[in-house]
Write a protein that holds these residues in place. Sequence first.
Motif, mmCIF file in Angstrom:
data_model
loop_
_atom_site.group_PDB
_atom_site.id
_atom_site.type_symbol
_atom_site.label_atom_id
_atom_site.label_comp_id
_atom_site.label_asym_id
_atom_site.label_seq_id
_atom_site.Cartn_x
_atom_site.Cartn_y
_atom_site.Cartn_z
ATOM 1 N N ARG A 70 -40.089 -8.566 -70.243
ATOM 2 C CA ARG A 70 -40.616 -7.561 -71.257
ATOM 3 C C ARG A 70 -40.248 -6.319 -70.780
ATOM 4 N N GLY A 71 -39.391 -5.537 -71.335
ATOM 5 C CA GLY A 71 -39.013 -4.263 -70.879
ATOM 6 C C GLY A 71 -38.721 -4.407 -69.503
ATOM 7 N N ARG A 72 -39.497 -3.496 -68.610
ATOM 8 C CA ARG A 72 -38.880 -3.280 -67.007
ATOM 9 C C ARG A 72 -39.721 -4.572 -66.359
ATOM 10 N N TYR A 73 -40.263 -5.500 -66.855
ATOM 11 C CA TYR A 73 -40.891 -6.371 -66.047
ATOM 12 C C TYR A 73 -40.389 -7.919 -66.419
ATOM 13 N N SER A 74 -40.784 -8.841 -65.347
ATOM 14 C CA SER A 74 -40.188 -10.019 -65.311
ATOM 15 C C SER A 74 -40.682 -11.054 -64.538
ATOM 16 N N ILE A 75 -40.598 -12.391 -64.832
ATOM 17 C CA ILE A 75 -41.068 -13.543 -64.260
ATOM 18 C C ILE A 75 -40.108 -14.632 -63.948
ATOM 19 N N LEU A 76 -40.109 -14.859 -62.778
ATOM 20 C CA LEU A 76 -39.377 -16.330 -62.453
ATOM 21 C C LEU A 76 -40.194 -17.148 -61.743
ATOM 22 N N TYR A 77 -40.491 -18.450 -62.400
ATOM 23 C CA TYR A 77 -41.087 -19.257 -61.761
ATOM 24 C C TYR A 77 -40.670 -20.705 -61.355
ATOM 25 N N GLU A 78 -40.764 -21.055 -60.245
ATOM 26 C CA GLU A 78 -40.130 -22.172 -59.569
ATOM 27 C C GLU A 78 -41.346 -23.183 -59.191
ATOM 28 N N GLU A 79 -41.277 -24.148 -59.731
ATOM 29 C CA GLU A 79 -42.152 -25.439 -59.356
ATOM 30 C C GLU A 79 -41.663 -26.196 -58.492
ATOM 31 N N LYS A 80 -42.304 -26.229 -57.429
ATOM 32 C CA LYS A 80 -42.076 -27.294 -56.344
ATOM 33 C C LYS A 80 -42.599 -28.591 -56.439
ATOM 34 N N ASP A 81 -42.350 -29.535 -55.094
ATOM 35 C CA ASP A 81 -42.926 -30.737 -55.291
ATOM 36 C C ASP A 81 -44.582 -30.400 -54.599
ATOM 37 N N PHE A 82 -45.501 -31.584 -54.739
ATOM 38 C CA PHE A 82 -46.723 -31.429 -54.422
ATOM 39 C C PHE A 82 -47.023 -30.980 -52.922
ATOM 40 N N ALA A 83 -46.093 -31.104 -51.895
ATOM 41 C CA ALA A 83 -46.160 -30.868 -50.661
ATOM 42 C C ALA A 83 -45.779 -29.083 -50.450
ATOM 43 N N PHE A 85 -45.669 -24.885 -52.107
ATOM 44 C CA PHE A 85 -46.305 -23.954 -53.143
ATOM 45 C C PHE A 85 -45.189 -23.719 -54.105
ATOM 46 N N ASP A 86 -45.869 -23.515 -55.428
ATOM 47 C CA ASP A 86 -45.106 -23.049 -56.553
ATOM 48 C C ASP A 86 -44.769 -21.521 -56.164
ATOM 49 N N LEU A 87 -43.799 -21.000 -56.677
ATOM 50 C CA LEU A 87 -43.614 -19.607 -56.512
ATOM 51 C C LEU A 87 -43.265 -18.860 -57.842
ATOM 52 N N MET A 88 -43.736 -17.812 -57.805
ATOM 53 C CA MET A 88 -43.669 -16.856 -59.018
ATOM 54 C C MET A 88 -43.205 -15.608 -58.743
ATOM 55 N N ASP A 89 -42.043 -15.325 -58.822
ATOM 56 C CA ASP A 89 -41.185 -13.916 -58.452
ATOM 57 C C ASP A 89 -41.591 -13.198 -59.507
ATOM 58 N N VAL A 90 -42.179 -11.843 -59.356
ATOM 59 C CA VAL A 90 -42.344 -10.880 -60.606
ATOM 60 C C VAL A 90 -41.730 -9.543 -59.835
ATOM 61 N N SER A 91 -40.895 -8.968 -61.150
ATOM 62 C CA SER A 91 -40.054 -7.881 -60.848
ATOM 63 C C SER A 91 -40.517 -6.485 -61.801
ATOM 64 N N ILE A 92 -40.185 -5.485 -61.197
ATOM 65 C CA ILE A 92 -40.425 -4.217 -61.893
ATOM 66 C C ILE A 92 -39.256 -3.523 -61.662
ATOM 67 N N THR A 93 -38.510 -3.035 -62.580
ATOM 68 C CA THR A 93 -37.224 -2.311 -62.525
ATOM 69 C C THR A 93 -37.531 -0.791 -62.956
ATOM 70 N N GLY A 94 -36.592 -0.020 -62.331
ATOM 71 C CA GLY A 94 -36.947 1.557 -62.527
ATOM 72 C C GLY A 94 -38.298 2.037 -62.335
ATOM 73 N N LEU A 95 -38.612 1.780 -61.058
ATOM 74 C CA LEU A 95 -40.100 2.083 -60.657
ATOM 75 C C LEU A 95 -40.369 3.505 -60.835
ATOM 76 N N LYS A 96 -41.518 3.877 -61.288
ATOM 77 C CA LYS A 96 -42.090 5.201 -61.482
ATOM 78 C C LYS A 96 -43.400 5.615 -60.592
ATOM 79 N N THR A 97 -43.660 6.667 -60.461
ATOM 80 C CA THR A 97 -44.904 6.755 -59.371
ATOM 81 C C THR A 97 -45.939 6.382 -60.295
ATOM 82 N N SER A 98 -46.057 6.363 -61.528
ATOM 83 C CA SER A 98 -47.198 5.968 -62.342
ATOM 84 C C SER A 98 -47.413 4.399 -62.200
ATOM 85 N N ASP A 99 -46.389 3.687 -61.796
ATOM 86 C CA ASP A 99 -46.537 2.181 -61.610
ATOM 87 C C ASP A 99 -47.361 1.883 -60.275
#
Length: 160
Positions: A70-83, A85-99
């Motif tokens: 959504r706009g400058r923000y994104s999620i990439l979720y990776e479900e792992k096995d029970f042993a 941890f599941d991973l969620m990579d969150v990204s922001i593009t074009g960083l601003k000081t107000s971020d």
Amino acid sequence: MSTCPKSPWLKMVISALQDGDTKEPRRGEEGTNITVRCSFRFSGSRRFFCRETCEGENILIETTDDRAQRGRYSILYEEKDFASFDLMDVSITGLKTSDSGRYWCRLDKTWAGTLYDDFDLVVTEGEFSPKNLPSLLFLCPTTPKHSTLQSVIHPFLHAT
């Protein structure tokens, strides 16, 4: 619908329980991109990326998909096995000081209820940020051709 904790005390307790409250803030330079990895012990079906609280306009992304943007923000979720941890990579593009601020990764509908992972982001002005371009021009006032000046400044306008 549950939300990220509002109480500063509760946020501190949750943060301490999750990671020992020892995380260093993530740092980025204005105009660059950043990706932060959140981890969860249990899988969940609803993913959130939020700023400050997980309410209203502070919800940057809410999805049941493994990928969302959504706009400058994104999620990439990776479900792992029970042993693992599941991973969620969150990204922001074009960083601003107000971020700069506190961000939350949230996972709902897990076996253990609602889970959170958080991080602080500090965005600083880059050496070649648009605000500093006038000083670059001042340093090169005798540039003989416009095309030469453009080749000196152009790479910094499109730095990622």
